[in-house]
Design a protein around this motif. Structure first.
Motif, PDB file in Angstrom:
ATOM      1  N   LEU A   9       1.108  -1.232  -0.210  1.00 32.83           N
ATOM      2  CA  LEU A   9      -0.234   0.361   0.070  1.00 32.83           C
ATOM      3  C   LEU A   9       1.118   1.188  -0.732  1.00 32.83           C
ATOM      4  O   LEU A   9       1.962   1.178   0.602  1.00 32.83           O
ATOM      5  CB  LEU A   9      -0.558   0.185   0.536  1.00 32.83           C
ATOM      6  N   GLY A  10       1.018   2.860  -1.124  1.00 32.16           N
ATOM      7  CA  GLY A  10       1.320   3.028  -0.989  1.00 32.16           C
ATOM      8  C   GLY A  10       0.793   4.636  -1.073  1.00 32.16           C
ATOM      9  O   GLY A  10      -0.610   4.397  -2.263  1.00 32.16           O
ATOM     10  N   PHE A  11       1.131   5.804  -1.367  1.00 33.95           N
ATOM     11  CA  PHE A  11       0.313   7.192  -2.145  1.00 33.95           C
ATOM     12  C   PHE A  11       1.799   7.460  -3.479  1.00 33.95           C
ATOM     13  O   PHE A  11       2.620   7.154  -3.289  1.00 33.95           O
ATOM     14  CB  PHE A  11       0.560   8.230  -1.232  1.00 33.95           C
ATOM     15  N   ALA A  12       0.913   7.417  -4.136  1.00 41.60           N
ATOM     16  CA  ALA A  12       1.708   8.119  -5.348  1.00 41.60           C
ATOM     17  C   ALA A  12       2.083   9.474  -5.645  1.00 41.60           C
ATOM     18  O   ALA A  12       0.967  10.533  -5.182  1.00 41.60           O
ATOM     19  CB  ALA A  12       0.579   7.796  -6.665  1.00 41.60           C
ATOM     20  N   LEU A  13       2.652   9.699  -6.214  1.00 39.14           N
ATOM     21  CA  LEU A  13       3.605  11.297  -5.880  1.00 39.14           C
ATOM     22  C   LEU A  13       2.225  12.426  -7.161  1.00 39.14           C
ATOM     23  O   LEU A  13       2.244  12.260  -8.728  1.00 39.14           O
ATOM     24  CB  LEU A  13       4.541  11.705  -6.377  1.00 39.14           C
ATOM     25  N   SER A  14       2.536  13.628  -7.154  1.00 40.36           N
ATOM     26  CA  SER A  14       1.669  14.064  -8.307  1.00 40.36           C
ATOM     27  C   SER A  14       2.805  14.566  -9.241  1.00 40.36           C
ATOM     28  O   SER A  14       3.981  14.476  -9.131  1.00 40.36           O
ATOM     29  CB  SER A  14       1.087  15.967  -7.677  1.00 40.36           C
ATOM     30  N   ASP A  15       2.703  15.588 -10.366  1.00 38.89           N
ATOM     31  CA  ASP A  15       3.375  14.912 -10.947  1.00 38.89           C
ATOM     32  C   ASP A  15       4.725  16.179 -10.840  1.00 38.89           C
ATOM     33  O   ASP A  15       5.568  16.087 -10.913  1.00 38.89           O
ATOM     34  CB  ASP A  15       2.709  15.790 -12.613  1.00 38.89           C
ATOM     35  N   GLN A  16       4.243  17.194 -10.276  1.00 38.32           N
ATOM     36  CA  GLN A  16       4.916  18.199  -9.511  1.00 38.32           C
ATOM     37  C   GLN A  16       5.715  17.183  -8.395  1.00 38.32           C
ATOM     38  O   GLN A  16       6.810  17.718  -8.509  1.00 38.32           O
ATOM     39  CB  GLN A  16       3.980  19.529  -9.001  1.00 38.32           C
ATOM     40  N   GLU A  17       5.846  16.597  -7.294  1.00 35.91           N
ATOM     41  CA  GLU A  17       6.234  16.207  -6.480  1.00 35.91           C
ATOM     42  C   GLU A  17       7.276  14.762  -7.461  1.00 35.91           C
ATOM     43  O   GLU A  17       8.909  14.940  -7.028  1.00 35.91           O
ATOM     44  CB  GLU A  17       5.243  15.155  -5.953  1.00 35.91           C
ATOM     45  N   CYS A  18       6.815  14.903  -8.907  1.00 35.81           N
ATOM     46  CA  CYS A  18       6.906  13.461  -9.302  1.00 35.81           C
ATOM     47  C   CYS A  18       8.583  14.631  -9.700  1.00 35.81           C
ATOM     48  O   CYS A  18      10.377  13.553  -9.978  1.00 35.81           O
ATOM     49  CB  CYS A  18       7.593  12.610  -9.976  1.00 35.81           C
ATOM     50  N   GLU A  19       8.489  15.594 -10.210  1.00 33.06           N
ATOM     51  CA  GLU A  19       9.198  16.979 -11.152  1.00 33.06           C
ATOM     52  C   GLU A  19      10.830  16.969  -9.796  1.00 33.06           C
ATOM     53  O   GLU A  19      11.805  16.921  -9.877  1.00 33.06           O
ATOM     54  CB  GLU A  19       9.151  17.602 -12.004  1.00 33.06           C
ATOM     55  N   SER A  20      10.290  17.314  -8.421  1.00 30.38           N
ATOM     56  CA  SER A  20      11.010  17.282  -7.683  1.00 30.38           C
ATOM     57  C   SER A  20      12.132  16.484  -7.466  1.00 30.38           C
ATOM     58  O   SER A  20      13.768  16.395  -7.126  1.00 30.38           O
ATOM     59  CB  SER A  20      10.494  17.675  -6.583  1.00 30.38           C
ATOM     60  N   MET A  21      11.499  15.013  -7.183  1.00 32.20           N
ATOM     61  CA  MET A  21      12.629  14.091  -7.317  1.00 32.20           C
ATOM     62  C   MET A  21      13.277  13.601  -8.165  1.00 32.20           C
ATOM     63  O   MET A  21      14.417  13.406  -7.759  1.00 32.20           O
ATOM     64  CB  MET A  21      11.539  12.643  -7.125  1.00 32.20           C
ATOM     65  N   LEU A  22      12.475  13.250  -9.349  1.00 27.85           N
ATOM     66  CA  LEU A  22      13.532  13.695 -10.510  1.00 27.85           C
ATOM     67  C   LEU A  22      15.159  14.998 -10.533  1.00 27.85           C
ATOM     68  O   LEU A  22      16.611  13.793 -10.668  1.00 27.85           O
ATOM     69  CB  LEU A  22      12.552  13.473 -11.739  1.00 27.85           C
ATOM     70  N   LYS A  23      14.100  16.121  -9.873  1.00 33.48           N
ATOM     71  CA  LYS A  23      15.682  16.721  -9.909  1.00 33.48           C
ATOM     72  C   LYS A  23      16.812  16.303  -9.363  1.00 33.48           C
ATOM     73  O   LYS A  23      18.208  16.740  -8.649  1.00 33.48           O
ATOM     74  CB  LYS A  23      14.955  17.922  -9.720  1.00 33.48           C
ATOM     75  N   LEU A  24      16.110  16.066  -7.616  1.00 30.74           N
ATOM     76  CA  LEU A  24      16.652  15.447  -6.995  1.00 30.74           C
ATOM     77  C   LEU A  24      17.785  14.685  -7.204  1.00 30.74           C
ATOM     78  O   LEU A  24      19.582  14.646  -6.792  1.00 30.74           O
ATOM     79  CB  LEU A  24      16.707  15.622  -5.687  1.00 30.74           C
ATOM     80  N   GLN A  25      17.048  13.552  -7.610  1.00 29.91           N
ATOM     81  CA  GLN A  25      18.166  12.830  -8.049  1.00 29.91           C
ATOM     82  C   GLN A  25      19.034  13.181  -9.236  1.00 29.91           C
ATOM     83  O   GLN A  25      20.621  12.830  -9.257  1.00 29.91           O
ATOM     84  CB  GLN A  25      17.092  11.536  -8.672  1.00 29.91           C
ATOM     85  N   LYS A  26      19.112  13.974 -10.186  1.00 25.39           N
ATOM     86  CA  LYS A  26      20.008  14.762 -10.935  1.00 25.39           C
ATOM     87  C   LYS A  26      21.160  14.842 -10.301  1.00 25.39           C
ATOM     88  O   LYS A  26      22.344  14.812 -10.575  1.00 25.39           O
ATOM     89  CB  LYS A  26      19.042  15.312 -12.314  1.00 25.39           C
ATOM     90  N   ARG A  27      20.389  15.354  -8.991  1.00 25.52           N
ATOM     91  CA  ARG A  27      21.269  16.580  -8.589  1.00 25.52           C
ATOM     92  C   ARG A  27      22.519  15.934  -7.535  1.00 25.52           C
ATOM     93  O   ARG A  27      23.939  16.166  -7.210  1.00 25.52           O
ATOM     94  CB  ARG A  27      20.727  17.554  -7.851  1.00 25.52           C
ATOM     95  N   LEU A  28      22.056  14.895  -6.833  1.00 24.59           N
ATOM     96  CA  LEU A  28      22.713  13.066  -6.818  1.00 24.59           C
ATOM     97  C   LEU A  28      24.326  12.939  -7.222  1.00 24.59           C
ATOM     98  O   LEU A  28      24.384  12.266  -6.886  1.00 24.59           O
ATOM     99  CB  LEU A  28      22.041  12.500  -5.596  1.00 24.59           C
ATOM    100  N   GLY A  29      24.025  12.745  -8.847  1.00 27.57           N
ATOM    101  CA  GLY A  29      24.737  12.251  -9.852  1.00 27.57           C
ATOM    102  C   GLY A  29      24.089   9.924  -9.856  1.00 27.57           C
ATOM    103  O   GLY A  29      22.845  10.319  -9.931  1.00 27.57           O
TER     104      GLY A  29
END
Length: 175
Positions: A9-29
């Motif tokens: 069981l879990g919670f999906a992310l909104s498009d904006q929340e997903c974009e924040s996670m993708l930017k963070l992934q990119k910043r982390l290398g």
């Protein structure tokens, strides 16, 4: 052939929340294998191998459970070396979310499903296979999750990796 499915069981992310996670992934290398955008979520309860009968009983029970609207702040990078994952975490403070977590753990016990041996630790996994990683000196901008639905997911393993499929959803806001 077994009819067991690996569910959670879990919670999906909104498009904006997903974009924040993708930017963070990119910043982390590339500390490991990045979790695909379609698989980004915040887990409420891992159910483990689940039979059709257990799934049906769970779905029925969830129609009567209070599903409050909540906000969850995620603001700290955490590396769980043993699991090999890098996550964005936050402290569970919202009473509605905490109550929902405990209600789901109780349902898991009643239905003979997996129950967490750890306290609830809201997080989004950003990378897997991150066994060796030196944490950056900085912390990310906080992300405030505001989910609209609780989702029942199935974990499907295939040649291209794991894919999470939403099997059923329940709108939040039911007290």
């Amino acid at each position: 052939m077994s009819d067991l499915q690996r569910l959670f069981l879990g919670f999906a992310l909104s498009d904006q929340e997903c974009e924040s996670m993708l930017k963070l992934q990119k910043r982390l290398g590339e500390p490991g294998k990045a979790v695909a955008k379609a698989n980004l979520h915040m887990t409420l309860a891992f159910l483990g191998p689940t039979s059709q009968a257990q799934r049906h009983a769970l779905e029925t029970a969830l129609t009567t459970v209070s599903l409050p609207i909540f906000e969850q702040r995620l603001d700290t990078l955490v590396h769980w070396r043993g699991a090999g994952v890098l996550c964005l975490c936050g402290e569970a403070r919202d009473p509605g979310l905490i109550d929902l977590y405990h209600e789901c753990q109780s349902l898991c016990q009643t239905l003979g499903l997996h129950q967490s041996e750890h306290s609830f630790n809201p997080h989004i996994t950003l990378f897997r296979k991150a066994k060796h990683y030196r944490m950056p000196e900085w912390q990310p901008e906080p992300v405030i999750l505001r989910p609209q639905t609780l989702q029942l997911y199935r974990s499907n393993s295939g040649p291209a990796g794991v894919r999470y499929e939403v099997l059923k959803s329940w709108p939040l806001g039911r007290a």
